[in-house]
Scaffold this motif. Sequence first.
Motif, mmCIF file in Angstrom:
data_model
loop_
_atom_site.group_PDB
_atom_site.id
_atom_site.type_symbol
_atom_site.label_atom_id
_atom_site.label_comp_id
_atom_site.label_asym_id
_atom_site.label_seq_id
_atom_site.Cartn_x
_atom_site.Cartn_y
_atom_site.Cartn_z
ATOM 1 N N ILE A 1 30.647 38.587 33.468
ATOM 2 C CA ILE A 1 32.004 38.143 33.119
ATOM 3 C C ILE A 1 32.145 38.036 31.598
ATOM 4 C CG2 ILE A 1 33.661 36.256 33.357
ATOM 5 C CD1 ILE A 1 32.259 35.766 36.164
ATOM 6 N N GLN B 1 36.809 31.717 31.528
ATOM 7 C CA GLN B 1 37.108 32.748 32.531
ATOM 8 C C GLN B 1 36.139 32.689 33.708
ATOM 9 O OE1 GLN B 1 37.540 36.828 31.493
ATOM 10 N NE2 GLN B 1 38.968 36.439 29.819
ATOM 11 N N GLU C 1 37.355 30.024 35.874
ATOM 12 C CA GLU C 1 38.577 30.397 36.576
ATOM 13 C C GLU C 1 38.244 31.287 37.784
ATOM 14 O OE1 GLU C 1 41.407 32.279 33.961
ATOM 15 O OE2 GLU C 1 42.584 32.952 35.707
ATOM 16 N N LEU C 2 37.392 32.297 37.532
ATOM 17 C CA LEU C 2 37.056 33.241 38.602
ATOM 18 C C LEU C 2 36.316 32.568 39.745
ATOM 19 C CD1 LEU C 2 35.930 36.573 36.950
ATOM 20 C CD2 LEU C 2 37.394 36.353 38.952
ATOM 21 N N PHE C 3 35.416 31.675 39.389
ATOM 22 C CA PHE C 3 34.592 31.039 40.415
ATOM 23 C C PHE C 3 35.226 29.743 40.925
ATOM 24 C CE2 PHE C 3 31.612 34.201 39.337
ATOM 25 C CZ PHE C 3 30.698 34.283 40.375
ATOM 26 N N GLY C 4 36.415 29.453 40.433
ATOM 27 C CA GLY C 4 37.148 28.303 40.950
ATOM 28 C C GLY C 4 36.472 26.981 40.685
#
Lengths: 147, 412
Positions: free
Chosen positions: B355, B405, B408-411
Amino acid sequence: MSELRDLYQQLILDHGRKPRNFRVIENAQREADGHNPLCGDRIHMFVTMDGETIADVSFQGQGCAISTASASLLTQMVKGMTVAQTKELFGHFRELVTKPVEPHESLEKLAVFSGVREFPMRVKCATLSWHTLLAALKGEDKVATTE
Amino acid sequence: MSQATGFSVDAIRNDFPFFARSSGTEPPLAYLDNAATAQKPQCVLDAVLDLYRDATSNVHRGVHRLSAEATRRYENARDIVQRYIHAHDRCEIVFTRGTTESVNLVAQSYVRPLLGAGDEILITQMEHHSNFVPWQMVAEQTGAVVRVAPVTPQGELDLDAWRALLTERTKFVSVVHTSNAIGTINPVAEIVRLAHERGVAVLVDGAQAMPHQRVDVQALGADFFAFSGHKVFGPTGIGVLYGKQELLDDMPPYQGGGDMIKLVSLTNTVWNDLPYKFEAGTPNIAGAVGLGAALEWMKTIDLDGAALHERALHDDATARLRQWDDVRLIGTAAHKAAVVAFVMDGVHPHDIGTILDQARVAIRTGHHCAQPLLESFGVHATARASFALYNTHEEVAALAAGMAQVRELFGA
Protein backbone atom coordinates in the motif's frame (compact mmCIF):
# COMPACT_ATOMS: atom_id res chain seq x y z
CA MET A 1 -6.23 3.73 -4.67
CA SER A 2 -8.47 1.88 -7.17
CA GLU A 3 -5.84 -0.78 -7.96
CA LEU A 4 -5.42 -1.27 -4.22
CA ARG A 5 -9.18 -1.68 -3.79
CA ASP A 6 -9.10 -4.31 -6.56
CA LEU A 7 -6.32 -6.10 -4.70
CA TYR A 8 -7.77 -5.81 -1.22
CA GLN A 9 -11.40 -6.67 -1.95
CA GLN A 10 -13.74 -7.16 0.99
CA LEU A 11 -13.75 -10.94 0.57
CA ILE A 12 -9.94 -10.99 0.78
CA LEU A 13 -9.85 -8.70 3.81
CA ASP A 14 -12.51 -10.86 5.49
CA HIS A 15 -10.68 -14.13 4.87
CA GLY A 16 -7.36 -12.48 5.73
CA ARG A 17 -8.71 -11.48 9.12
CA LYS A 18 -10.82 -14.57 9.83
CA PRO A 19 -9.36 -17.44 7.84
CA ARG A 20 -11.62 -20.48 7.41
CA ASN A 21 -10.32 -24.01 7.97
CA PHE A 22 -7.55 -22.49 10.08
CA ARG A 23 -7.05 -25.53 12.27
CA VAL A 24 -5.04 -28.68 12.77
CA ILE A 25 -6.32 -31.98 11.38
CA GLU A 26 -5.20 -34.66 13.82
CA ASN A 27 -3.79 -37.69 12.03
CA ALA A 28 -3.87 -35.99 8.64
CA GLN A 29 -2.82 -38.36 5.86
CA ARG A 30 -0.90 -35.75 3.95
CA GLU A 31 0.94 -32.67 5.27
CA ALA A 32 3.39 -30.16 3.87
CA ASP A 33 5.16 -26.95 4.86
CA GLY A 34 5.30 -23.94 2.62
CA HIS A 35 7.76 -21.10 2.96
CA ASN A 36 8.12 -17.79 1.18
CA PRO A 37 11.75 -16.79 1.82
CA LEU A 38 11.10 -13.28 0.54
CA CYS A 39 8.86 -12.30 3.43
CA GLY A 40 9.29 -15.16 5.89
CA ASP A 41 5.69 -16.34 5.55
CA ARG A 42 5.16 -19.92 6.62
CA ILE A 43 2.21 -22.21 6.15
CA HIS A 44 1.45 -25.79 7.11
CA MET A 45 -1.31 -27.68 5.30
CA PHE A 46 -3.18 -30.79 6.40
CA VAL A 47 -5.12 -33.08 4.06
CA THR A 48 -7.23 -36.21 4.51
CA MET A 49 -8.15 -38.19 1.43
CA ASP A 50 -11.08 -40.38 0.50
CA GLY A 51 -9.59 -42.34 -2.37
CA GLU A 52 -8.61 -39.75 -4.97
CA THR A 53 -10.86 -37.11 -3.41
CA ILE A 54 -9.85 -34.47 -0.84
CA ALA A 55 -12.08 -35.24 2.12
CA ASP A 56 -10.80 -32.45 4.39
CA VAL A 57 -8.14 -29.79 4.15
CA SER A 58 -6.93 -27.16 6.62
CA PHE A 59 -3.97 -24.92 7.33
CA GLN A 60 -1.94 -23.19 10.03
CA GLY A 61 0.70 -20.50 9.83
CA GLN A 62 1.13 -16.78 9.49
CA GLY A 63 1.27 -14.48 6.53
CA CYS A 64 -0.06 -11.38 4.85
CA ALA A 65 -3.70 -10.76 3.95
CA ILE A 66 -3.22 -12.06 0.42
CA SER A 67 -1.54 -15.33 1.40
CA THR A 68 -3.88 -15.98 4.33
CA ALA A 69 -7.03 -15.25 2.30
CA SER A 70 -5.71 -17.36 -0.57
CA ALA A 71 -5.14 -20.33 1.73
CA SER A 72 -8.53 -19.86 3.36
CA LEU A 73 -10.51 -19.66 0.12
CA LEU A 74 -8.46 -22.47 -1.38
CA THR A 75 -9.40 -24.85 1.42
CA GLN A 76 -13.07 -24.04 0.91
CA MET A 77 -12.84 -24.61 -2.82
CA VAL A 78 -10.94 -27.87 -3.09
CA LYS A 79 -12.74 -29.87 -0.44
CA GLY A 80 -14.49 -32.65 -2.37
CA MET A 81 -12.30 -32.26 -5.46
CA THR A 82 -10.01 -34.90 -6.89
CA VAL A 83 -6.28 -34.37 -7.17
CA ALA A 84 -6.61 -33.93 -10.93
CA GLN A 85 -9.36 -31.32 -10.52
CA THR A 86 -7.27 -29.46 -7.96
CA LYS A 87 -4.30 -29.32 -10.31
CA GLU A 88 -6.50 -28.06 -13.10
CA LEU A 89 -7.96 -25.39 -10.84
CA PHE A 90 -4.48 -24.24 -9.87
CA GLY A 91 -3.65 -23.85 -13.57
CA HIS A 92 -6.58 -21.47 -13.93
CA PHE A 93 -5.70 -19.67 -10.70
CA ARG A 94 -2.08 -19.13 -11.74
CA GLU A 95 -3.27 -17.73 -15.05
CA LEU A 96 -5.68 -15.43 -13.23
CA VAL A 97 -2.99 -13.87 -11.02
CA THR A 98 -0.35 -13.50 -13.74
CA LYS A 99 -2.16 -12.77 -17.01
CA PRO A 100 -4.88 -10.35 -18.15
CA VAL A 101 -7.50 -13.06 -18.69
CA GLU A 102 -11.14 -13.39 -17.78
CA PRO A 103 -11.48 -15.62 -14.72
CA HIS A 104 -12.22 -19.22 -15.70
CA GLU A 105 -15.71 -20.13 -14.50
CA SER A 106 -14.40 -22.98 -12.33
CA LEU A 107 -12.57 -20.44 -10.14
CA GLU A 108 -15.85 -19.11 -8.69
CA LYS A 109 -14.98 -17.04 -5.57
CA LEU A 110 -11.27 -17.26 -6.34
CA ALA A 111 -11.86 -14.72 -9.12
CA VAL A 112 -11.50 -12.16 -6.34
CA PHE A 113 -7.70 -12.53 -6.71
CA SER A 114 -7.65 -11.03 -10.22
CA GLY A 115 -6.25 -7.77 -8.76
CA VAL A 116 -3.02 -9.57 -7.85
CA ARG A 117 -1.83 -9.45 -11.47
CA GLU A 118 -1.23 -5.71 -11.12
CA PHE A 119 1.21 -6.48 -8.27
CA PRO A 120 3.84 -8.92 -9.58
CA MET A 121 5.66 -8.86 -6.22
CA ARG A 122 2.56 -10.37 -4.60
CA VAL A 123 1.96 -13.32 -6.93
CA LYS A 124 4.02 -15.51 -4.61
CA CYS A 125 1.79 -14.56 -1.68
CA ALA A 126 -1.29 -15.72 -3.61
CA THR A 127 0.24 -19.00 -4.76
CA LEU A 128 2.13 -20.16 -1.64
CA SER A 129 -0.80 -22.18 -0.29
CA TRP A 130 -1.35 -23.80 -3.70
CA HIS A 131 2.26 -24.91 -3.96
CA THR A 132 2.03 -26.26 -0.44
CA LEU A 133 -1.19 -28.14 -1.09
CA LEU A 134 0.20 -29.73 -4.25
CA ALA A 135 3.34 -30.78 -2.35
CA ALA A 136 1.11 -32.36 0.30
CA LEU A 137 -0.95 -34.17 -2.32
CA LYS A 138 2.21 -35.52 -3.91
CA GLY A 139 3.23 -36.78 -0.50
CA GLU A 140 6.55 -34.97 -0.69
CA ASP A 141 8.39 -34.37 2.54
CA LYS A 142 10.31 -31.37 1.38
CA VAL A 143 9.28 -27.83 2.15
CA ALA A 144 7.44 -26.17 -0.72
CA THR A 145 8.73 -22.73 -1.53
CA THR A 146 7.67 -20.02 -3.90
CA GLU A 147 11.19 -19.83 -5.33
CA MET B 1 17.08 22.63 12.58
CA SER B 2 19.42 22.03 9.67
CA GLN B 3 19.84 25.78 9.07
CA ALA B 4 21.75 26.12 12.31
CA THR B 5 24.64 24.15 10.82
CA GLY B 6 26.49 24.03 7.54
CA PHE B 7 24.19 21.22 6.46
CA SER B 8 21.67 21.75 3.66
CA VAL B 9 19.33 18.99 2.48
CA ASP B 10 18.69 20.83 -0.77
CA ALA B 11 22.40 20.99 -1.54
CA ILE B 12 22.76 17.28 -0.76
CA ARG B 13 19.82 16.33 -2.99
CA ASN B 14 21.34 18.31 -5.86
CA ASP B 15 24.26 15.88 -5.81
CA PHE B 16 21.94 12.90 -6.51
CA PRO B 17 20.49 12.44 -10.01
CA PHE B 18 17.86 10.18 -8.45
CA PHE B 19 16.06 13.21 -7.04
CA ALA B 20 16.21 15.09 -10.34
CA ARG B 21 14.53 12.11 -11.99
CA SER B 22 11.79 11.83 -9.43
CA SER B 23 11.06 15.54 -9.61
CA GLY B 24 10.59 15.31 -13.38
CA THR B 25 7.65 13.67 -15.13
CA GLU B 26 7.06 10.97 -12.52
CA PRO B 27 5.55 11.83 -9.18
CA PRO B 28 8.23 11.88 -6.50
CA LEU B 29 9.18 8.64 -4.79
CA ALA B 30 9.99 8.83 -1.08
CA TYR B 31 12.94 6.45 -0.80
CA LEU B 32 12.98 5.31 2.83
CA ASP B 33 14.89 2.04 2.38
CA ASN B 34 18.39 3.36 2.97
CA ALA B 35 19.40 0.64 5.40
CA ALA B 36 19.04 -1.78 2.46
CA THR B 37 21.05 0.37 0.08
CA ALA B 38 21.65 4.05 -0.55
CA GLN B 39 21.20 6.17 -3.68
CA LYS B 40 24.39 7.24 -5.45
CA PRO B 41 25.69 10.79 -5.95
CA GLN B 42 26.71 11.87 -9.46
CA CYS B 43 30.41 11.85 -8.53
CA VAL B 44 30.23 8.09 -7.81
CA LEU B 45 28.50 7.38 -11.13
CA ASP B 46 31.11 9.52 -12.89
CA ALA B 47 34.03 7.76 -11.22
CA VAL B 48 32.73 4.33 -12.26
CA LEU B 49 31.97 5.41 -15.82
CA ASP B 50 35.30 7.25 -16.20
CA LEU B 51 37.19 4.19 -15.02
CA TYR B 52 35.51 1.95 -17.60
CA ARG B 53 35.75 4.56 -20.34
CA ASP B 54 39.29 5.81 -19.81
CA ALA B 55 41.15 3.12 -17.92
CA THR B 56 39.70 -0.32 -18.59
CA SER B 57 42.60 -2.62 -17.89
CA ASN B 58 43.66 -5.10 -15.26
CA VAL B 59 45.52 -4.02 -12.14
CA HIS B 60 48.96 -5.08 -10.86
CA ARG B 61 49.65 -6.93 -14.13
CA GLY B 62 50.58 -5.07 -17.29
CA VAL B 63 53.55 -2.85 -17.91
CA HIS B 64 51.45 -0.82 -20.29
CA ARG B 65 50.15 2.61 -19.40
CA LEU B 66 46.49 1.67 -19.22
CA SER B 67 47.20 -0.96 -16.59
CA ALA B 68 49.28 1.57 -14.70
CA GLU B 69 46.36 4.03 -14.75
CA ALA B 70 43.83 1.43 -13.58
CA THR B 71 46.23 0.38 -10.81
CA ARG B 72 46.76 4.01 -9.79
CA ARG B 73 43.02 4.62 -9.45
CA TYR B 74 42.40 1.34 -7.63
CA GLU B 75 45.22 1.93 -5.15
CA ASN B 76 44.18 5.55 -4.71
CA ALA B 77 40.80 4.26 -3.56
CA ARG B 78 42.60 2.19 -0.92
CA ASP B 79 44.39 5.30 0.29
CA ILE B 80 41.08 7.16 0.49
CA VAL B 81 39.54 4.36 2.59
CA GLN B 82 42.60 4.25 4.85
CA ARG B 83 42.45 7.98 5.54
CA TYR B 84 38.67 7.98 5.90
CA ILE B 85 38.54 5.34 8.63
CA HIS B 86 41.92 6.37 10.10
CA ALA B 87 43.68 3.05 9.61
CA HIS B 88 47.35 3.04 10.60
CA ASP B 89 48.59 1.65 7.30
CA ARG B 90 47.18 1.21 3.79
CA CYS B 91 48.02 -2.51 3.88
CA GLU B 92 45.29 -2.90 6.53
CA ILE B 93 42.59 -2.14 3.93
CA VAL B 94 41.41 -5.29 2.12
CA PHE B 95 38.83 -4.89 -0.63
CA THR B 96 36.08 -7.50 -0.49
CA ARG B 97 32.64 -7.94 -2.05
CA GLY B 98 31.01 -6.46 1.00
CA THR B 99 30.47 -6.82 4.73
CA THR B 100 29.37 -10.43 4.36
CA GLU B 101 32.58 -11.49 2.65
CA SER B 102 34.63 -9.50 5.16
CA VAL B 103 33.03 -11.37 8.08
CA ASN B 104 33.48 -14.74 6.36
CA LEU B 105 37.15 -13.94 5.70
CA VAL B 106 37.78 -13.25 9.39
CA ALA B 107 35.75 -16.29 10.45
CA GLN B 108 37.73 -18.67 8.27
CA SER B 109 41.23 -17.13 8.28
CA TYR B 110 41.54 -15.68 11.76
CA VAL B 111 39.01 -17.34 14.03
CA ARG B 112 38.80 -20.89 12.71
CA PRO B 113 42.46 -21.74 13.51
CA LEU B 114 41.98 -20.39 17.06
CA LEU B 115 39.07 -22.62 17.96
CA GLY B 116 38.79 -25.99 19.62
CA ALA B 117 35.81 -27.91 20.92
CA GLY B 118 33.97 -25.97 23.64
CA ASP B 119 35.54 -22.60 22.77
CA GLU B 120 33.08 -19.75 22.34
CA ILE B 121 32.37 -16.92 19.93
CA LEU B 122 30.31 -14.13 21.47
CA ILE B 123 27.84 -12.09 19.41
CA THR B 124 24.58 -10.24 20.12
CA GLN B 125 20.99 -11.09 19.29
CA MET B 126 20.74 -8.03 17.05
CA GLU B 127 23.25 -9.25 14.50
CA HIS B 128 22.38 -9.33 10.81
CA HIS B 129 22.37 -12.90 9.45
CA SER B 130 25.76 -12.04 7.89
CA ASN B 131 27.19 -11.81 11.41
CA PHE B 132 25.37 -14.96 12.60
CA VAL B 133 25.78 -17.57 9.92
CA PRO B 134 29.58 -17.36 9.38
CA TRP B 135 30.03 -18.00 13.12
CA GLN B 136 27.57 -20.89 13.11
CA MET B 137 29.53 -22.36 10.19
CA VAL B 138 32.90 -22.01 11.91
CA ALA B 139 31.42 -23.46 15.11
CA GLU B 140 30.15 -26.43 13.14
CA GLN B 141 33.63 -26.90 11.67
CA THR B 142 35.49 -26.75 14.99
CA GLY B 143 33.11 -27.90 17.72
CA ALA B 144 33.03 -24.38 19.14
CA VAL B 145 29.84 -22.71 20.40
CA VAL B 146 28.22 -19.41 19.38
CA ARG B 147 26.99 -17.48 22.43
CA VAL B 148 24.32 -14.85 21.80
CA ALA B 149 23.86 -11.97 24.24
CA PRO B 150 20.22 -10.91 24.63
CA VAL B 151 18.68 -7.50 23.97
CA THR B 152 16.33 -5.59 26.28
CA PRO B 153 12.68 -4.95 25.36
CA GLN B 154 13.78 -1.52 24.07
CA GLY B 155 16.23 -3.20 21.72
CA GLU B 156 19.45 -2.34 23.57
CA LEU B 157 22.23 -4.79 24.26
CA ASP B 158 21.91 -6.20 27.78
CA LEU B 159 25.38 -5.23 28.98
CA ASP B 160 25.15 -7.17 32.26
CA ALA B 161 24.35 -10.33 30.33
CA TRP B 162 27.13 -9.47 27.91
CA ARG B 163 29.69 -9.21 30.72
CA ALA B 164 28.52 -12.54 32.16
CA LEU B 165 28.87 -14.23 28.77
CA LEU B 166 32.39 -12.90 28.24
CA THR B 167 34.47 -15.63 29.91
CA GLU B 168 37.77 -17.48 29.63
CA ARG B 169 36.07 -19.68 27.01
CA THR B 170 35.43 -16.67 24.75
CA LYS B 171 37.90 -16.73 21.86
CA PHE B 172 36.37 -14.06 19.63
CA VAL B 173 33.79 -11.27 19.75
CA SER B 174 31.82 -10.01 16.76
CA VAL B 175 29.31 -7.22 17.18
CA VAL B 176 27.19 -4.95 15.05
CA HIS B 177 27.93 -1.23 15.44
CA THR B 178 24.44 -0.07 14.35
CA SER B 179 21.51 -2.47 13.93
CA ASN B 180 20.03 -2.61 10.42
CA ALA B 181 16.66 -3.79 11.70
CA ILE B 182 16.00 -1.42 14.63
CA GLY B 183 18.74 1.21 14.47
CA THR B 184 20.28 0.60 17.90
CA ILE B 185 23.83 1.98 18.18
CA ASN B 186 25.87 -0.32 20.38
CA PRO B 187 28.55 0.83 22.83
CA VAL B 188 31.25 -0.66 20.63
CA ALA B 189 34.21 1.10 22.25
CA GLU B 190 33.16 -0.35 25.63
CA ILE B 191 32.62 -3.79 24.05
CA VAL B 192 36.13 -3.64 22.54
CA ARG B 193 37.61 -2.57 25.90
CA LEU B 194 35.92 -5.43 27.77
CA ALA B 195 37.10 -7.98 25.21
CA HIS B 196 40.66 -6.66 25.17
CA GLU B 197 40.82 -6.95 28.97
CA ARG B 198 40.53 -10.67 28.34
CA GLY B 199 42.86 -10.64 25.35
CA VAL B 200 40.03 -11.38 22.94
CA ALA B 201 39.97 -9.78 19.49
CA VAL B 202 36.84 -8.03 18.16
CA LEU B 203 35.22 -7.60 14.76
CA VAL B 204 32.87 -4.64 14.39
CA ASP B 205 30.22 -4.84 11.65
CA GLY B 206 30.14 -1.20 10.58
CA ALA B 207 27.84 -1.52 7.56
CA GLN B 208 25.07 0.66 9.03
CA ALA B 209 27.35 3.02 10.95
CA MET B 210 29.31 4.29 7.94
CA PRO B 211 26.51 6.33 6.29
CA HIS B 212 25.65 8.11 9.54
CA GLN B 213 28.82 8.96 11.40
CA ARG B 214 32.58 9.35 11.19
CA VAL B 215 34.52 6.20 11.98
CA ASP B 216 38.00 6.07 13.47
CA VAL B 217 39.08 2.45 13.74
CA GLN B 218 42.12 3.25 15.85
CA ALA B 219 40.11 5.28 18.37
CA LEU B 220 37.53 2.47 18.40
CA GLY B 221 40.29 -0.06 18.99
CA ALA B 222 38.56 -2.69 16.85
CA ASP B 223 40.81 -5.46 15.58
CA PHE B 224 38.64 -5.87 12.50
CA PHE B 225 36.07 -3.51 10.97
CA ALA B 226 33.84 -4.50 8.05
CA PHE B 227 31.60 -2.40 5.81
CA SER B 228 29.91 -2.35 2.39
CA GLY B 229 30.29 0.31 -0.27
CA HIS B 230 26.67 0.43 -1.38
CA LYS B 231 25.27 1.51 1.99
CA VAL B 232 27.64 4.47 2.13
CA PHE B 233 26.55 5.87 -1.29
CA GLY B 234 29.06 3.77 -3.25
CA PRO B 235 28.55 0.90 -5.71
CA THR B 236 27.31 -2.61 -4.90
CA GLY B 237 29.73 -5.53 -4.92
CA ILE B 238 32.54 -3.72 -3.15
CA GLY B 239 33.32 -3.66 0.55
CA VAL B 240 36.17 -3.39 2.96
CA LEU B 241 37.78 -5.44 5.65
CA TYR B 242 40.01 -3.41 7.91
CA GLY B 243 42.28 -5.53 10.08
CA LYS B 244 45.21 -4.70 12.33
CA GLN B 245 48.38 -5.43 10.41
CA GLU B 246 49.85 -7.77 13.02
CA LEU B 247 46.71 -9.92 12.86
CA LEU B 248 46.39 -9.90 9.06
CA ASP B 249 50.09 -10.77 8.74
CA ASP B 250 49.68 -14.05 10.57
CA MET B 251 46.46 -15.09 8.85
CA PRO B 252 46.41 -17.60 6.00
CA PRO B 253 44.79 -16.50 2.72
CA TYR B 254 41.02 -16.85 2.44
CA GLN B 255 40.90 -17.71 -1.26
CA GLY B 256 43.60 -18.94 -3.62
CA GLY B 257 44.18 -17.58 -7.08
CA GLY B 258 45.94 -14.91 -9.06
CA ASP B 259 47.36 -11.74 -7.52
CA MET B 260 47.51 -13.24 -4.02
CA ILE B 261 50.82 -15.01 -4.57
CA LYS B 262 54.44 -13.97 -5.00
CA LEU B 263 55.62 -17.21 -6.52
CA VAL B 264 53.94 -20.43 -7.52
CA SER B 265 55.84 -23.61 -8.27
CA LEU B 266 54.69 -27.19 -8.46
CA THR B 267 55.62 -27.80 -4.85
CA ASN B 268 55.65 -24.44 -3.17
CA THR B 269 53.68 -21.21 -3.21
CA VAL B 270 54.66 -17.98 -1.48
CA TRP B 271 51.84 -15.68 -0.43
CA ASN B 272 51.83 -12.09 -1.55
CA ASP B 273 52.22 -9.20 0.90
CA LEU B 274 49.28 -7.47 2.58
CA PRO B 275 46.70 -6.63 1.50
CA TYR B 276 47.06 -8.57 -1.78
CA LYS B 277 47.29 -11.89 0.06
CA PHE B 278 43.52 -11.49 0.61
CA GLU B 279 42.60 -10.21 -2.84
CA ALA B 280 42.67 -13.29 -5.06
CA GLY B 281 41.59 -12.78 -8.64
CA THR B 282 40.85 -9.62 -10.58
CA PRO B 283 39.25 -7.29 -8.05
CA ASN B 284 36.18 -5.07 -8.46
CA ILE B 285 38.29 -2.20 -9.78
CA ALA B 286 35.41 0.09 -10.74
CA GLY B 287 33.65 -0.69 -7.47
CA ALA B 288 36.69 0.31 -5.43
CA VAL B 289 37.09 3.51 -7.44
CA GLY B 290 33.39 4.29 -6.94
CA LEU B 291 33.69 3.65 -3.21
CA GLY B 292 36.66 6.00 -3.08
CA ALA B 293 34.55 8.68 -4.78
CA ALA B 294 31.72 8.07 -2.29
CA LEU B 295 34.01 8.54 0.71
CA GLU B 296 35.58 11.66 -0.82
CA TRP B 297 32.03 12.97 -1.17
CA MET B 298 31.25 12.05 2.45
CA LYS B 299 34.28 14.06 3.56
CA THR B 300 32.70 17.22 2.14
CA ILE B 301 29.52 16.72 4.21
CA ASP B 302 28.87 18.28 7.60
CA LEU B 303 28.06 14.93 9.20
CA ASP B 304 27.24 16.50 12.58
CA GLY B 305 24.63 18.61 10.83
CA ALA B 306 23.46 15.54 8.92
CA ALA B 307 23.11 13.63 12.19
CA LEU B 308 20.90 16.38 13.64
CA HIS B 309 18.78 16.33 10.49
CA GLU B 310 18.44 12.53 10.54
CA ARG B 311 17.54 12.67 14.23
CA ALA B 312 14.78 15.18 13.45
CA LEU B 313 13.45 12.89 10.69
CA HIS B 314 13.49 9.95 13.10
CA ASP B 315 11.65 11.92 15.80
CA ASP B 316 9.12 13.22 13.27
CA ALA B 317 8.39 9.71 11.93
CA THR B 318 8.21 8.27 15.44
CA ALA B 319 5.75 10.94 16.61
CA ARG B 320 3.54 10.53 13.53
CA LEU B 321 3.37 6.74 13.94
CA ARG B 322 2.71 7.01 17.68
CA GLN B 323 -0.57 8.85 17.04
CA TRP B 324 -2.11 5.43 16.33
CA ASP B 325 -2.58 3.09 19.29
CA ASP B 326 -2.51 -0.04 17.13
CA VAL B 327 0.93 0.79 15.73
CA ARG B 328 3.80 -0.56 17.80
CA LEU B 329 7.37 0.64 17.34
CA ILE B 330 9.98 -2.13 17.36
CA GLY B 331 13.24 -0.91 18.85
CA THR B 332 13.23 2.27 20.92
CA ALA B 333 16.82 2.42 22.11
CA ALA B 334 18.00 5.71 23.59
CA HIS B 335 20.93 5.80 21.19
CA LYS B 336 19.84 4.89 17.69
CA ALA B 337 20.21 5.71 14.02
CA ALA B 338 17.30 6.98 11.92
CA VAL B 339 15.66 3.60 11.52
CA VAL B 340 11.95 3.34 12.44
CA ALA B 341 10.62 -0.22 12.51
CA PHE B 342 6.99 -0.90 13.36
CA VAL B 343 4.11 -3.34 13.23
CA MET B 344 0.37 -2.69 13.10
CA ASP B 345 -2.34 -4.82 14.71
CA GLY B 346 -4.22 -6.90 12.15
CA VAL B 347 -2.20 -5.79 9.13
CA HIS B 348 0.80 -7.78 7.94
CA PRO B 349 3.91 -5.68 7.12
CA HIS B 350 3.88 -7.06 3.57
CA ASP B 351 0.44 -5.52 2.98
CA ILE B 352 1.68 -2.24 4.47
CA GLY B 353 4.60 -2.34 2.03
CA THR B 354 2.36 -2.79 -1.01
CA ILE B 355 0.00 0.00 0.00
CA LEU B 356 2.88 2.38 0.78
CA ASP B 357 4.46 1.53 -2.57
CA GLN B 358 1.22 2.56 -4.30
CA ALA B 359 1.54 5.80 -2.32
CA ARG B 360 5.08 6.07 -3.74
CA VAL B 361 6.80 5.46 -0.43
CA ALA B 362 9.53 2.79 -0.56
CA ILE B 363 10.10 0.98 2.72
CA ARG B 364 11.37 -2.50 3.55
CA THR B 365 9.09 -5.17 4.97
CA GLY B 366 9.97 -8.60 6.26
CA HIS B 367 12.53 -9.99 8.67
CA HIS B 368 15.43 -7.78 7.51
CA CYS B 369 17.87 -10.70 7.75
CA ALA B 370 17.55 -10.44 11.53
CA GLN B 371 15.17 -13.27 12.43
CA PRO B 372 16.67 -13.94 15.90
CA LEU B 373 16.20 -10.28 16.82
CA LEU B 374 12.58 -10.12 15.65
CA GLU B 375 11.90 -13.33 17.57
CA SER B 376 12.89 -11.51 20.76
CA PHE B 377 10.16 -8.95 20.02
CA GLY B 378 7.64 -11.72 19.31
CA VAL B 379 7.14 -10.71 15.68
CA HIS B 380 7.96 -12.45 12.40
CA ALA B 381 8.23 -9.34 10.28
CA THR B 382 8.18 -5.58 10.55
CA ALA B 383 7.77 -2.57 8.31
CA ARG B 384 10.92 -0.46 8.37
CA ALA B 385 11.50 3.11 7.26
CA SER B 386 15.21 3.91 7.24
CA PHE B 387 16.39 7.44 6.57
CA ALA B 388 19.51 8.92 5.02
CA LEU B 389 20.86 12.46 5.12
CA TYR B 390 19.01 13.36 1.89
CA ASN B 391 15.52 12.54 3.16
CA THR B 392 13.04 15.30 4.00
CA HIS B 393 10.17 15.95 6.37
CA GLU B 394 7.87 15.96 3.31
CA GLU B 395 8.88 12.32 2.81
CA VAL B 396 8.08 11.57 6.45
CA ALA B 397 4.67 13.16 5.86
CA ALA B 398 4.22 10.92 2.79
CA LEU B 399 4.92 7.90 5.01
CA ALA B 400 2.26 9.03 7.48
CA ALA B 401 -0.24 9.71 4.68
CA GLY B 402 0.44 6.24 3.29
CA MET B 403 -0.20 4.73 6.71
CA ALA B 404 -3.51 6.60 6.85
CA GLN B 405 -4.40 4.83 3.58
CA VAL B 406 -3.46 1.47 5.09
CA ARG B 407 -5.87 2.17 7.91
CA GLU B 408 -8.61 3.24 5.53
CA LEU B 409 -8.26 0.12 3.36
CA PHE B 410 -8.12 -2.26 6.27
CA GLY B 411 -10.88 -0.46 8.13
CA ALA B 412 -8.77 0.19 11.23
